[in-house]
Enzyme design. Structure first.
Site, PDB file in Angstrom:
ATOM      1  N   GLN A   1       0.835  -1.331  -0.118  1.00 59.90           N
ATOM      2  CA  GLN A   1      -0.116  -0.034  -0.075  1.00 59.90           C
ATOM      3  C   GLN A   1       0.790   1.112  -0.052  1.00 59.90           C
ATOM      4  OE1 GLN A   1      -0.086  -2.669   2.212  1.00 59.90           O
ATOM      5  NE2 GLN A   1      -2.296  -2.650   3.017  1.00 59.90           N
TER       6      GLN A   1
ATOM      7  N   GLN B   1       0.092  -0.514  -5.728  1.00 63.41           N
ATOM      8  CA  GLN B   1      -1.082  -0.729  -4.797  1.00 63.41           C
ATOM      9  C   GLN B   1      -1.394   0.592  -4.189  1.00 63.41           C
ATOM     10  OE1 GLN B   1      -0.504  -4.199  -2.443  1.00 63.41           O
ATOM     11  NE2 GLN B   1      -2.528  -3.754  -1.056  1.00 63.41           N
ATOM     12  N   ASP B   2      -2.930   0.681  -4.281  1.00 60.90           N
ATOM     13  CA  ASP B   2      -3.527   1.864  -3.523  1.00 60.90           C
ATOM     14  C   ASP B   2      -3.174   3.279  -4.060  1.00 60.90           C
ATOM     15  OD1 ASP B   2      -4.721  -0.262  -2.153  1.00 60.90           O
ATOM     16  OD2 ASP B   2      -3.903   0.607  -0.214  1.00 60.90           O
TER      17      ASP B   2
ATOM     18  N   ASP C   1      -5.880  -2.801  -6.207  1.00 65.00           N
ATOM     19  CA  ASP C   1      -6.951  -1.874  -5.433  1.00 65.00           C
ATOM     20  C   ASP C   1      -6.596  -0.471  -5.735  1.00 65.00           C
ATOM     21  OD1 ASP C   1      -7.775  -4.482  -4.376  1.00 65.00           O
ATOM     22  OD2 ASP C   1      -6.961  -4.110  -2.490  1.00 65.00           O
TER      23      ASP C   1
ATOM     24  N   ARG D   1     -13.135  -5.663  -6.314  1.00 66.31           N
ATOM     25  CA  ARG D   1     -13.209  -6.515  -5.241  1.00 66.31           C
ATOM     26  C   ARG D   1     -13.938  -5.944  -3.937  1.00 66.31           C
ATOM     27  NH1 ARG D   1      -7.764  -8.765  -2.292  1.00 66.31           N
ATOM     28  NH2 ARG D   1      -6.493  -6.892  -2.053  1.00 66.31           N
TER      29      ARG D   1
END
Length: 535
Positions: free
Chosen positions: A333, A355-356, A377, A441
């Site tokens: 993250q 990620q993120d 994500d 998701r």
């Protein structure tokens, strides 16, 4: 529509009747029975009602509607929660990472007090719904900070009353959702009676109406950019050399719209636009010309704090600038931009990370003609967020990872939040190879994401969507696709979850447009950012 929302819709008339009446003791149990947490409602509302005298209207709890009393009780508990969190013994958090998470919690509870205070002073049910939804996000984010470091046991040190406090927010949210739904239905009926069956979608220049004429002009300015109040330049040709210094100077302009022009260059800094710094507009020299970059990740701080650029002040606008986090996929993250700014707009911006990447944290946000790059994500959060005419680039993750474009964090069925991707492109970057890529998701139980009228290339897996953990949220989420095109848009092999919908009705898809979902026609026009309010 979620079954929970159908239940509440059936009770709209009932709730509205009681929201307009003086609350008496015998009415509270009946009204509380319609909320998600009736026992908590009865306990706190009953206690508050017993405090009010029969005739003394000067009492803080005297003669309130059920709706107003619910908000007031929740506000009182928010103040108490913030107080208890602020006086917690730091001895409980000897671990440095636990202290970082606790500091996040302190700010988030303070912000919740602010959001509830604004809700109490507003007569607009949509505003209240937005701010109460943001309060739910704050409670969740406090806990996530500890989960980031596998320190969940430290949450046991927090006051027990926080659980009931979260339930009070949920109750207030349910009441306000019923009122907002009734208000929306009434507004639509009035328009039909006046000969108009649809909302005002666009102003003459193609922008939503909630942006002022002056802000529209700023965003429509030529490539040379609008006239700046503050100039940031690394070479010393401006007022300041860092963006943070420019933001600090903007905070002294009394809340009016302030334009901070950031000349081309790579600015290595972590920038924070505080809640008190409102109506700031950042203008760069273009994507990949003006770059603000950092490399913090959840391995050294909380996901919330990892943002290269974090903005909380309302009315924030960014144009022609790149926000970047270079931590890389191996650091997990790592946020490039986090926005918790209500009525924030990002126009012709780029967000680069893995990620993120883009944290659409909370409140109302609009992204137009932006580029978003990431892996896992990489568009996530619990805002009311619409991304329109954007390019979404899926990058190559670590070898053991699969890509998910979104992870929406709607925790409560009455939140008005969701991620809407409209008229955009989802594209596999060079080197992606055979890595599986999914549209999203479910990060939280009522996760809501809709992709409509967008181009999906062959990098999108035929299943379309991915589980978070087993069957978690598969029946409570709302994932929808409408009239998408491209090799990845075929829905014949999509997941068969109860919460997944292949939308075929324009009226159903219309619920997720800028005009309806974001109510953007009331505030985006003032920024000058072009947008499509309808499908």
């Amino acid at each position: 529509m979620d079954k929970n929302l159908l239940t509440y819709s059936c009770c709209i008339a009932y709730l509205l009747v009681y929201s307009l009446m003086v609350v008496h003791g015998d009415e509270i149990p009946r009204s509380c029975s319609q909320t998600p947490h009736p026992h908590v409602c009865n306990h706190y509302m009953g206690a508050a009602n017993r405090l009010q005298p029969t005739h003394d209207v000067s009492s803080s709890y005297s003669y309130f509607s059920f709706h107003d009393l619910a908000l007031r009780v929740t506000m009182d508990q928010a103040i108490e929660a913030h107080k208890l969190v602020s006086i917690m013994k730091l001895d409980n958090f000897k671990n440095k990472y636990a202290k970082l998470a606790w500091k996040d919690c302190l700010k988030l509870y303070e912000d919740t007090v602010n959001k509830l205070n604004r809700s109490m002073s507003s007569n607009n049910p949509i505003d209240r719904l937005t701010w109460l939804s943001a309060s739910i996000a704050n409670q969740q984010t406090c806990q996530i900070g500890f989960h980031d470091f596998n320190l969940s046991s430290h949450l046991n040190h927090f006051p027990n009353m926080l659980t009931n406090f979260s339930k009070l927010i949920s109750n207030s949210l349910a009441i306000n959702n019923a009122m907002a739904s009734a208000s929306s239905s009434s507004s639509l009926m009035n328009k039909k009676q006046n000969g108009s069956g649809r909302r005002l979608l666009l102003s003459e220049d193609g922008f939503p109406e909630w942006l002022s004429a002056s802000d529209r002009k700023l965003l429509q300015a030529t490539r040379e950019g609008p006239k700046a109040d503050i100039v940031v330049a690394q070479d010393g040709s401006g007022n300041y050399k860092t963006i943070s210094e420019g933001i600090a100077a903007a905070s002294k302009h009394g809340g009016r719209r302030v334009v901070v022009y950031v000349k081309a260059g790579v600015y290595k800094e972590n920038v924070v636009v505080k809640k008190s710094v409102k109506n700031v507009m950042i203008v760069g020299d273009g994507i990949d010309a003006t770059i603000v970059t950092g490399s913090k990740s959840a391995q050294v701080t909380t996901t919330f704090r990892s943002a290269t650029f974090g903005v909380s002040g309302d009315g924030f606008i960014a144009r022609d600038i790149t926000f970047e986090n270079t931590a890389g996929p191996q650091k997990h993250q790592a946020v490039a931009l986090r926005s918790g700014s209500d009525h924030s707009v990002f126009y012709r911006c780029s967000f680069k990370g893995y990620q993120d990447t883009l944290y659409v944290y909370s409140q109302r946000q609009f992204y137009r003609e932006c580029d978003i790059h990431g892996t896992v994500d990489f568009i996530f959060g619990d805002a009311v967020a619409v991304l329109q005419s954007c390019n979404i680039y899926v990058r190559k993750p670590m070898s053991n990872q699969q890509n998910t474009v979104t992870a929406q964090g709607r925790e409560d069925p009455n939140e008005n939040t969701g991620i809407i991707i409209h008229n955009s492109r989802i594209i596999g970057s060079a080197g992606l190879g055979s890595t599986k890529t999914f549209l999203g998701r479910p990060w939280k139980k009522y996760s809501r994401t809709v992709v409509m009228k967008s181009s999906l290339d062959g990098s999108v897996n035929p299943a379309g969507w991915k589980e978070w953990s087993g069957s978690f949220a598969l029946s409570t989420l709302y994932y929808g696709e409408y009239m998408n095109s491209g090799p990845g848009a075929d829905t014949s092999r999509r997941v068969r979850w109860p919460g997944f919908h292949v939308i075929t009705s324009p009226s159903e898809a219309g619920k997720f447009t800028v005009g309806n979902f974001l109510v953007g026609d009331s505030w985006i026009p003032a920024t000058g950012v072009p947008f499509d309010a309808g499908l």
